[in-house]
Design a protein around this motif. Sequence first.
Motif, mmCIF file in Angstrom:
data_model
loop_
_atom_site.group_PDB
_atom_site.id
_atom_site.type_symbol
_atom_site.label_atom_id
_atom_site.label_comp_id
_atom_site.label_asym_id
_atom_site.label_seq_id
_atom_site.Cartn_x
_atom_site.Cartn_y
_atom_site.Cartn_z
ATOM 1 N N ARG A 447 0.841 -1.191 0.000
ATOM 2 C CA ARG A 447 0.000 0.000 0.000
ATOM 3 C C ARG A 447 0.881 1.247 0.000
ATOM 4 N NH1 ARG A 447 0.032 -1.966 5.255
ATOM 5 N NH2 ARG A 447 0.607 -0.454 6.870
ATOM 6 N N THR A 448 0.284 2.342 -0.417
ATOM 7 C CA THR A 448 0.991 3.614 -0.460
ATOM 8 C C THR A 448 1.331 4.083 0.944
ATOM 9 O OG1 THR A 448 -0.171 4.235 -2.476
ATOM 10 C CG2 THR A 448 0.844 6.011 -1.224
ATOM 11 N N ASP A 449 2.514 4.646 1.097
ATOM 12 C CA ASP A 449 2.922 5.269 2.356
ATOM 13 C C ASP A 449 3.377 6.680 2.025
ATOM 14 O OD1 ASP A 449 3.703 5.675 5.049
ATOM 15 O OD2 ASP A 449 4.256 3.566 5.235
ATOM 16 N N ALA A 450 3.915 7.383 3.014
ATOM 17 C CA ALA A 450 4.363 8.749 2.760
ATOM 18 C C ALA A 450 5.430 9.146 3.758
ATOM 19 C CB ALA A 450 3.178 9.720 2.841
ATOM 20 N N VAL A 451 6.269 10.090 3.342
ATOM 21 C CA VAL A 451 7.252 10.726 4.213
ATOM 22 C C VAL A 451 7.038 12.233 4.099
ATOM 23 C CG1 VAL A 451 9.696 11.173 4.603
ATOM 24 C CG2 VAL A 451 8.940 8.876 4.009
ATOM 25 N N ALA A 452 6.925 12.900 5.235
ATOM 26 C CA ALA A 452 6.738 14.348 5.244
ATOM 27 C C ALA A 452 8.088 15.037 5.383
ATOM 28 C CB ALA A 452 5.817 14.753 6.386
ATOM 29 N N VAL A 453 8.388 15.966 4.474
ATOM 30 C CA VAL A 453 9.656 16.688 4.483
ATOM 31 C C VAL A 453 9.381 18.192 4.392
ATOM 32 C CG1 VAL A 453 10.900 14.774 3.422
ATOM 33 C CG2 VAL A 453 9.911 16.564 1.969
ATOM 34 N N LYS A 454 10.399 18.971 4.723
ATOM 35 C CA LYS A 454 10.300 20.427 4.629
ATOM 36 C C LYS A 454 11.042 20.908 3.381
ATOM 37 C CE LYS A 454 10.106 21.082 9.654
ATOM 38 N NZ LYS A 454 10.766 21.734 10.830
ATOM 39 N N GLY A 455 10.465 21.889 2.707
ATOM 40 C CA GLY A 455 11.143 22.479 1.572
ATOM 41 C C GLY A 455 10.966 21.704 0.289
ATOM 42 N N LYS A 456 11.617 22.199 -0.759
ATOM 43 C CA LYS A 456 11.534 21.570 -2.072
ATOM 44 C C LYS A 456 12.339 20.279 -2.105
ATOM 45 C CE LYS A 456 10.847 25.928 -4.570
ATOM 46 N NZ LYS A 456 11.372 26.838 -5.629
ATOM 47 N N ALA A 457 11.781 19.284 -2.779
ATOM 48 C CA ALA A 457 12.430 17.983 -2.878
ATOM 49 C C ALA A 457 12.409 17.501 -4.316
ATOM 50 C CB ALA A 457 11.720 16.975 -1.971
ATOM 51 N N GLY A 458 13.353 16.621 -4.630
ATOM 52 C CA GLY A 458 13.363 15.927 -5.909
ATOM 53 C C GLY A 458 13.174 14.448 -5.640
ATOM 54 N N LEU A 459 12.145 13.842 -6.219
ATOM 55 C CA LEU A 459 11.823 12.443 -5.955
ATOM 56 C C LEU A 459 12.243 11.566 -7.122
ATOM 57 C CD1 LEU A 459 10.425 10.176 -4.334
ATOM 58 C CD2 LEU A 459 8.290 10.812 -5.486
ATOM 59 N N TYR A 460 13.054 10.557 -6.803
ATOM 60 C CA TYR A 460 13.419 9.508 -7.748
ATOM 61 C C TYR A 460 12.731 8.235 -7.261
ATOM 62 C CZ TYR A 460 17.366 12.685 -8.824
ATOM 63 O OH TYR A 460 18.161 13.759 -9.156
ATOM 64 N N ALA A 461 11.550 7.941 -7.796
ATOM 65 C CA ALA A 461 10.769 6.790 -7.352
ATOM 66 C C ALA A 461 10.970 5.629 -8.321
ATOM 67 C CB ALA A 461 9.296 7.154 -7.274
ATOM 68 N N LEU A 462 11.540 4.535 -7.817
ATOM 69 C CA LEU A 462 11.769 3.341 -8.617
ATOM 70 C C LEU A 462 10.701 2.307 -8.297
ATOM 71 C CD1 LEU A 462 15.651 2.991 -8.224
ATOM 72 C CD2 LEU A 462 14.407 3.991 -10.152
ATOM 73 N N THR A 463 10.036 1.813 -9.321
ATOM 74 C CA THR A 463 9.046 0.755 -9.167
ATOM 75 C C THR A 463 9.283 -0.276 -10.254
ATOM 76 O OG1 THR A 463 7.492 2.055 -10.512
ATOM 77 C CG2 THR A 463 7.279 2.218 -8.109
ATOM 78 N N GLY A 464 8.649 -1.432 -10.113
ATOM 79 C CA GLY A 464 8.761 -2.480 -11.114
ATOM 80 C C GLY A 464 7.414 -2.793 -11.722
#
Length: 520
Positions: A447-464
């Motif tokens: 299932r989907t989860d999440a992480v809360a961060v501050k400021g601008k982020a760049g996400l590199y999400a790897l899935t199969g």
Amino acid sequence: MRTKTLVAALSTAGVLASAAAVATAPASAHGGGAVRSVDAARLPYARQTDERFQSYQIGFSHLTGGETWKSFDKLGGQPAKNVADAREARAATDLRNRRLRNLTSALAPLYIRYGGTTANNVYFQNDEKPQLDQAPKGFKVVLTRARWKEALDFAAAVNAKVVTSFTISTGVRDSNHGWTPAMAQPWLAYTRSLGRSIYAAELYNEPNAPEYPELPKGYSVDQFGRDYGTFSSFMAKAAPSVKLAGPGNAILGIPGVESIMKPTPEDYASAQPRPHFGIFSYHFYPVLSQRCAPANSPQSIMPDKAFDPEFLARPEVQLLKIRTLRDKFAPYAPIWLTETGGAACGGLQWQPTFLDMFRYLDTQARLAKNGLDAIFTHALISGNNGVIDEKTFDPNASYWSAVLWRKLMSRRVLDAGTNDAGLHLYAHCLQGKRGGVALLALNMKDRTDAVAVKGKAGLYALTGTELQGKTVLLNGKALSIGKNDRLPAMKPRAASGQVELAPYSVNFIALPQANNPACR
């Protein structure tokens, strides 16, 4: 690793700081549980690794030809009757291949260890004549000058430093069965003549797992001490800049098995005369491959157990033991895991697939945090356990995560706190960005989860596209090698606030504006 023999704690202040920087927020609409909240600016400094932390082995049989592990197809999906039945002939590999060099360069800087079982039995043919048809008595394989030069040239081309071991078989032993530099001396001299060098060396591959007559019967711990003394004295004169590593034991993480794999690293470190290791090295595999043990047996593992917490923790459990021995016998020496992978006997059946990416990264991140200085995955190229396929030179799934590790995770390790069930979180300073932080979030849940961060982020999400498939998607787009064997641009998508983590996903989160003091 052979299978024939088988039948700095964190300070209180650091813990408190980590707890403050990583907290939980109220339940999320995404996963139904508490959201992990990370204040990247406050993540405390843990330690620093070697800049070439993520490194690889190329088996010596790739240079000389020799034995490799049979594919699972050839075994009919069943364990082999014995170790010999699990092996087959391998031709030498062309290390001049453009695709192989391009893919490896993307992992640089790194160490390349030319090692493995074959290295123990090498006859170095120190002339320019055609390769001998057969190795002389006391040796098994022949290494020509041309092939060794190709190996050194490959390392130089991809910004790698060379690590190796030397011949220890009966062909180099004197009348008292002591080791001599009969092969090491011309080998090193030829290396110098090319203007090349070796960065570090072990005496030989896995002293506790010999294949006779490779070593004389009754080979003892103290004989190891005498051999290592001879080796150290020789190297001090012939190549004083080379760092000496040891003992290089083969270790399995299977509960109850470690106790029968003797002699132990402590036995060798205690040998008389006492060896002096400039690098404290060991080999480790958590289980046996399905080539050598049924997948449903205690010695191996089923794919539905790939996320089992006890299985994933095995490398860390062993490192903590090795760290204690290093502190006792070689204080302040770096700790190198000079051979490791998903399983002894040539790797897990699903190791080339997306499913193994979680183990691969979790092992690296855990060990970087807990005291390891360099990790050598077995292998860079191989049929099953390599990050690059040895026949096609196509990337296996974990290769793509290795590129992102190299791109984002610097040598400075931060403490992201303890792992949650099904969500493992690690942090390093962001590569090349002062004050920046890189998070690695492994969502091993359906299932989907999440992480809360501050400021601008760049996400590199790897899935199969499927867990046991080789296709890897970066932010939803399939990764593949392009024209002229070039890697694709691996760019993040913008994110901020609550960063969603897809089910069964590997996520690198770059926070360039974190302004973490430890990263400045």
